[in-house]
Design a protein around this motif. Sequence first.
Motif, short mmCIF file in Angstrom:
data_model
loop_
_atom_site.label_atom_id
_atom_site.label_comp_id
_atom_site.label_asym_id
_atom_site.label_seq_id
_atom_site.Cartn_x
_atom_site.Cartn_y
_atom_site.Cartn_z
N PRO A 69 -0.59 8.77 -7.62
CA PRO A 69 -1.61 8.02 -6.89
C PRO A 69 -1.06 6.69 -6.37
N LEU A 70 -1.29 6.42 -5.08
CA LEU A 70 -0.82 5.19 -4.46
C LEU A 70 -1.95 4.56 -3.66
N SER A 71 -1.78 3.30 -3.34
CA SER A 71 -2.72 2.56 -2.50
C SER A 71 -1.91 1.65 -1.58
N THR A 72 -2.35 1.54 -0.34
CA THR A 72 -1.67 0.62 0.57
C THR A 72 -1.80 -0.82 0.07
N ASN A 73 -2.73 -1.08 -0.82
CA ASN A 73 -2.87 -2.40 -1.44
C ASN A 73 -1.63 -2.77 -2.26
N ASP A 74 -0.87 -1.75 -2.70
CA ASP A 74 0.31 -1.99 -3.53
C ASP A 74 1.52 -2.47 -2.72
N PHE A 75 1.42 -2.43 -1.38
CA PHE A 75 2.56 -2.72 -0.52
C PHE A 75 2.16 -3.70 0.58
N SER A 127 2.36 -4.81 4.49
CA SER A 127 2.63 -4.25 5.81
C SER A 127 3.67 -5.13 6.48
N ASP A 128 4.79 -4.53 6.87
CA ASP A 128 5.84 -5.32 7.49
C ASP A 128 5.97 -5.03 8.98
N THR A 166 6.78 -0.73 3.95
CA THR A 166 8.08 -0.37 3.40
C THR A 166 7.98 -0.39 1.88
N VAL A 167 8.37 0.71 1.27
CA VAL A 167 8.30 0.86 -0.19
C VAL A 167 9.72 0.75 -0.74
N ASN A 188 11.18 5.14 -2.79
CA ASN A 188 11.66 4.33 -1.68
C ASN A 188 11.33 5.03 -0.38
N GLY A 189 11.04 4.27 0.66
CA GLY A 189 10.77 4.85 1.96
C GLY A 189 9.70 4.07 2.71
#
Length: 81
Positions: free
Chosen positions: A21-27, A29-30, A44-45, A62-63
């Motif tokens: 489970p992932l959330s865009t909140n964890d990263f 935006s670049d 970018t992760v 990563n990615g």
Amino acid sequence: MPVNFNHSTSCPSCKNIISIPLSTNDFLSDYDNERPMGTEYQYTVTDYPATCPNCKNNFVLNGNIFEYPEGQIEISDLIAE
């Protein structure tokens, strides 16, 4: 608004397919770009920690994640390492 989603990948150790489970909140935006249906965001992760529920191996993702249109994950090219 954050987008929550599950990323399926193969564990680098036991090779089982697992869902993370992932959330865009964890990263962060670049990159963002205005497109016809709204803004496209790129996240970018780098070395995002994960654990296989089957073998308990710790690894990283990563990615990149692309959100377009807003609220939809368009592409996720994350690799488990």
